[in-house]
Design a protein around this motif. Structure first.
Motif, PDB file in Angstrom:
ATOM      1  N   GLU A 239     -22.647  45.468  43.910  1.00  0.00           N
ATOM      2  CA  GLU A 239     -21.675  45.609  42.828  1.00  0.00           C
ATOM      3  C   GLU A 239     -21.560  47.079  42.410  1.00  0.00           C
ATOM      4  O   GLU A 239     -20.470  47.565  42.111  1.00  0.00           O
ATOM      5  N   ASN A 275     -17.892  20.948  42.727  1.00  0.00           N
ATOM      6  CA  ASN A 275     -18.632  21.891  43.534  1.00  0.00           C
ATOM      7  C   ASN A 275     -20.080  21.417  43.652  1.00  0.00           C
ATOM      8  O   ASN A 275     -20.954  22.149  44.057  1.00  0.00           O
TER       9      ASN A 275
ATOM     10  N   MET B   1     -15.166  50.092  33.886  1.00  0.00           N
ATOM     11  CA  MET B   1     -15.828  49.134  34.790  1.00  0.00           C
ATOM     12  C   MET B   1     -15.382  47.717  34.439  1.00  0.00           C
ATOM     13  O   MET B   1     -15.366  47.331  33.280  1.00  0.00           O
ATOM     14  N   SER B   2     -14.995  46.958  35.475  1.00  0.00           N
ATOM     15  CA  SER B   2     -14.592  45.567  35.207  1.00  0.00           C
ATOM     16  C   SER B   2     -15.836  44.720  34.930  1.00  0.00           C
ATOM     17  O   SER B   2     -16.957  45.135  35.216  1.00  0.00           O
ATOM     18  N   GLU B   3     -15.600  43.528  34.395  1.00  0.00           N
ATOM     19  CA  GLU B   3     -16.745  42.702  34.004  1.00  0.00           C
ATOM     20  C   GLU B   3     -17.600  42.345  35.213  1.00  0.00           C
ATOM     21  O   GLU B   3     -17.083  41.975  36.264  1.00  0.00           O
ATOM     22  N   SER B   4     -18.898  42.463  35.035  1.00  0.00           N
ATOM     23  CA  SER B   4     -19.822  42.224  36.149  1.00  0.00           C
ATOM     24  C   SER B   4     -19.768  40.775  36.604  1.00  0.00           C
ATOM     25  O   SER B   4     -19.668  39.851  35.790  1.00  0.00           O
ATOM     26  N   ILE B   5     -19.923  40.590  37.926  1.00  0.00           N
ATOM     27  CA  ILE B   5     -19.967  39.213  38.452  1.00  0.00           C
ATOM     28  C   ILE B   5     -21.272  38.528  38.040  1.00  0.00           C
ATOM     29  O   ILE B   5     -21.420  37.326  38.231  1.00  0.00           O
ATOM     30  N   PHE B   6     -22.195  39.305  37.481  1.00  0.00           N
ATOM     31  CA  PHE B   6     -23.475  38.719  37.062  1.00  0.00           C
ATOM     32  C   PHE B   6     -23.469  38.316  35.583  1.00  0.00           C
ATOM     33  O   PHE B   6     -24.464  37.816  35.083  1.00  0.00           O
ATOM     34  N   SER B  64     -20.694  26.616  40.332  1.00  0.00           N
ATOM     35  CA  SER B  64     -20.685  27.784  41.203  1.00  0.00           C
ATOM     36  C   SER B  64     -21.519  28.919  40.593  1.00  0.00           C
ATOM     37  O   SER B  64     -22.329  29.553  41.282  1.00  0.00           O
ATOM     38  N   GLU B  65     -21.337  29.158  39.297  1.00  0.00           N
ATOM     39  CA  GLU B  65     -22.086  30.228  38.627  1.00  0.00           C
ATOM     40  C   GLU B  65     -23.578  29.896  38.529  1.00  0.00           C
ATOM     41  O   GLU B  65     -24.435  30.773  38.623  1.00  0.00           O
ATOM     42  N   PHE B  68     -24.937  30.596  41.835  1.00  0.00           N
ATOM     43  CA  PHE B  68     -24.996  32.046  42.043  1.00  0.00           C
ATOM     44  C   PHE B  68     -26.168  32.641  41.245  1.00  0.00           C
ATOM     45  O   PHE B  68     -26.838  33.571  41.705  1.00  0.00           O
ATOM     46  N   ASN B  71     -29.052  31.946  43.425  1.00  0.00           N
ATOM     47  CA  ASN B  71     -29.029  32.837  44.596  1.00  0.00           C
ATOM     48  C   ASN B  71     -29.439  34.263  44.211  1.00  0.00           C
ATOM     49  O   ASN B  71     -30.024  34.977  45.016  1.00  0.00           O
ATOM     50  N   LYS B  95     -33.544  42.021  33.533  1.00  0.00           N
ATOM     51  CA  LYS B  95     -32.774  43.255  33.775  1.00  0.00           C
ATOM     52  C   LYS B  95     -31.263  43.037  33.645  1.00  0.00           C
ATOM     53  O   LYS B  95     -30.507  43.997  33.529  1.00  0.00           O
ATOM     54  N   LEU B  96     -30.827  41.772  33.654  1.00  0.00           N
ATOM     55  CA  LEU B  96     -29.382  41.519  33.519  1.00  0.00           C
ATOM     56  C   LEU B  96     -28.996  40.997  32.133  1.00  0.00           C
ATOM     57  O   LEU B  96     -27.820  40.768  31.852  1.00  0.00           O
TER      58      LEU B  96
END
Lengths: 325, 172
Positions: A239, A275, B1-6, B64-65, B68, B71, B95-96
């Motif tokens: 990212e 899903n 910065m666009s919104e984080s995928i995390f 899905s989230e 993720f 993952n 950390k996130l």
């Protein structure tokens, strides 16, 4: 009947036009194609459904019931809502059909699995978290369930999320915004106006906007090109690399478009599909366990969250050089 | 910065962590997370698309989230036969957590204070009631009957009690 009609509310160019559906204040979200499906079922198709001789003399299914199954209105359907799993679940009829049909028409083999075997292994089980009835696959047939998951993954990564197909989703969405009145499709309450729109009409509309970049791209196949892409399942480092690439493009003055739709696309392509993992049912108690407890392939399949950065075709070479610096 | 995928996985991880802190013995399964995120969606803290099934509102995006988040090492999800999924936050979440705003954290804390003690089944009843109110305008006095007709194994009086305890309806 609901299974046959659930996608009838798709706008021109199907999923690509979902982004130009207007916002519904009452629902606090943009309309979805399922909202249009319901409006068509209870509107123009009501007489076709309710006055059909076979339905009248045998089933007496009302248009409201068909629409309620799509909308999830339990005040009309009560326990019959269970049967929505036939329209929308990991083992639904829609998915059972489209993976095979799309493979056939596109000329690929990614979506092929043993459909007959899958049908023969369908059973009901019980979800231990909620004690609710679920549709699953019999323990003896877990390999065919595994092959369905692989087929879906392959079709998604190789076809539905193909970089060029996604480029045209972008051009279509932007072009529709230009061609449609107010940049949006008419709401479901204006269903006749909605139904008057079709693919040919939109392409004709594109011809009236040949000066527009997106309309031109559609007509002349001058689509945007990928300058940067993350791995299918990005990490934080990936990212960060993406952000660096975007910053470099911005600093160089190169226009770009970021496609983050991978995860949303699962949903959009599969309509309301679940899903969830496919559940495998075993024993007399119909105990359910996820497929991943049987299949190491399913267990190790990560979510696809790939992000791509597209640039105009004439900028591709320069952009790739910039992001690779 | 666009919104984080995390960002969404971090929110889910934070929810799982705080639920575990408040109720250490509670099973935090995927269904429970689905329903709690549904309540956060209603309050517009997150933005997910939910559809109604016989087991209540469900979002494929949330699943899905959730996957993720697993993952990406923010949560661990284990399956126990006969019980279901068990989710737990990992040290990797720390950390996130910075991706989550204070107002979002406080909304999650408030949500846990209000609904954290409910069982997964009861959360499913509550989420179903909200879905019917929000999408079909079902009046409060009819909610228990409507839900009972969907899930006859729960009596109308039991459902009514859950809806009252959850603050959706008030005692008559």
């Amino acid at each position: 009947m609901a299974t046959l009609l659930h996608d009838i509310g798709h706008a021109p160019f199907s999923h690509a036009s979902e982004d130009v559906m207007p916002y519904c204040d009452k629902l606090n979200r943009p309309y979805k194609h399922e909202d249009y499906s319901s409006a068509i079922i209870i509107g123009p198709l009501r007489g076709v459904i309710e006055d059909h001789q076979i339905n009248k003399s045998n089933y007496r299914i009302g248009a409201d019931e068909v629409a309620a199954l799509l909308e999830g209105d339990i005040s009309i359907l009560e326990g019959k809502l269970f049967w929505k799993v036939i329209i929308s679940s990991q083992l639904d009829a829609d998915r059972g059909d489209y993976l095979l049909r799309d493979s056939h028409h596109i000329g690929v083999k990614y979506g092929i699995y043993d459909y007959s075997r899958l049908l023969n292994t369908l059973v009901l089980g019980v979800d231990p978290e909620t004690n609710e009835l679920i549709l699953g696959g019999h323990e003896g047939g877990w390999h065919v369930a595994e092959s369905l998951v692989i087929a879906r993954y392959q079709m998604f990564t190789q076809v539905y999320f193909h970089k060029t197909r996604r480029a045209y989703d972008y051009h279509l969405k932007e072009a529709l915004g230009k061609i449609l009145e107010d940049g949006k499709l008419p709401p479901p309450r204006e269903i006749d106006e909605f139904l008057s729109l079709d693919d040919m009409g939109i392409l004709q509309g594109a011809k009236s906007h040949t000066g527009d970049f997106n309309c031109k791209a559609l007509l002349n196949r001058g689509h945007v090109k990928v300058a940067f892409a993350t791995p299918e399942t990005p990490t934080e480092k990936d990212e960060q690399k993406l952000e660096d690439a975007k910053k470099r493009l911005k600093d160089t003055g190169i226009w770009f478009y970021e496609d983050k739709a991978a995860s949303g696309l699962w949903y959009k392509l599969d309509t309301e599909e679940e899903n969830k993992e496919i559940m495998i049912i075993k024993g007399r108690d119909r105990e359910a366990s996820p497929l991943s407890t049987y299949s190491s392939i399913a267990k190790n399949m990560d979510e696809v969250k790939q992000i791509r950065v597209y640039v105009k075709p004439e900028d591709k070479e320069k952009a790739v050089g910039v992001v690779q610096q | 910065m666009s919104e984080s995928i995390f960002k969404n996985p971090a929110i889910i991880g934070y929810l799982v962590k705080k639920l575990h802190e408040a109720y250490p013995d509670k099973q935090i399964g995927k269904t429970l997370v689905q329903k709690m995120i549904y309540f956060l969606t209603r309050e517009r803290i997150v933005n997910f698309n939910y559809s109604m099934y016989h087991y209540g509102p469900y979002s494929a995006d949330v699943t899905s989230e959730l996957n993720f988040a697993e993952n990406s090492g923010l949560i661990d999800i284990k399956w126990v036969d006969g019980a279901g999924y068990f989710a737990e936050a990992t040290p990797g979440l720390k950390k996130l957590e910075g991706l989550i705003q204070d107002s979002e954290k406080s909304a999650i804390d408030k949500l846990i204070g209000r609904f954290g003690s409910f069982s997964t089944v009861d959360l499913s009843l509550l989420a179903t009631a909200y879905f019917m109110k929000d999408n079909f305008g079902t009046p409060n006095e009819k909610l228990a009957d409507v839900i009972h007709n969907l899930k006859p194994r729960y009596s109308t009086s039991y459902i009514r009690g859950v809806l009252e305890k959850g603050g959706i309806t008030s005692r008559r």
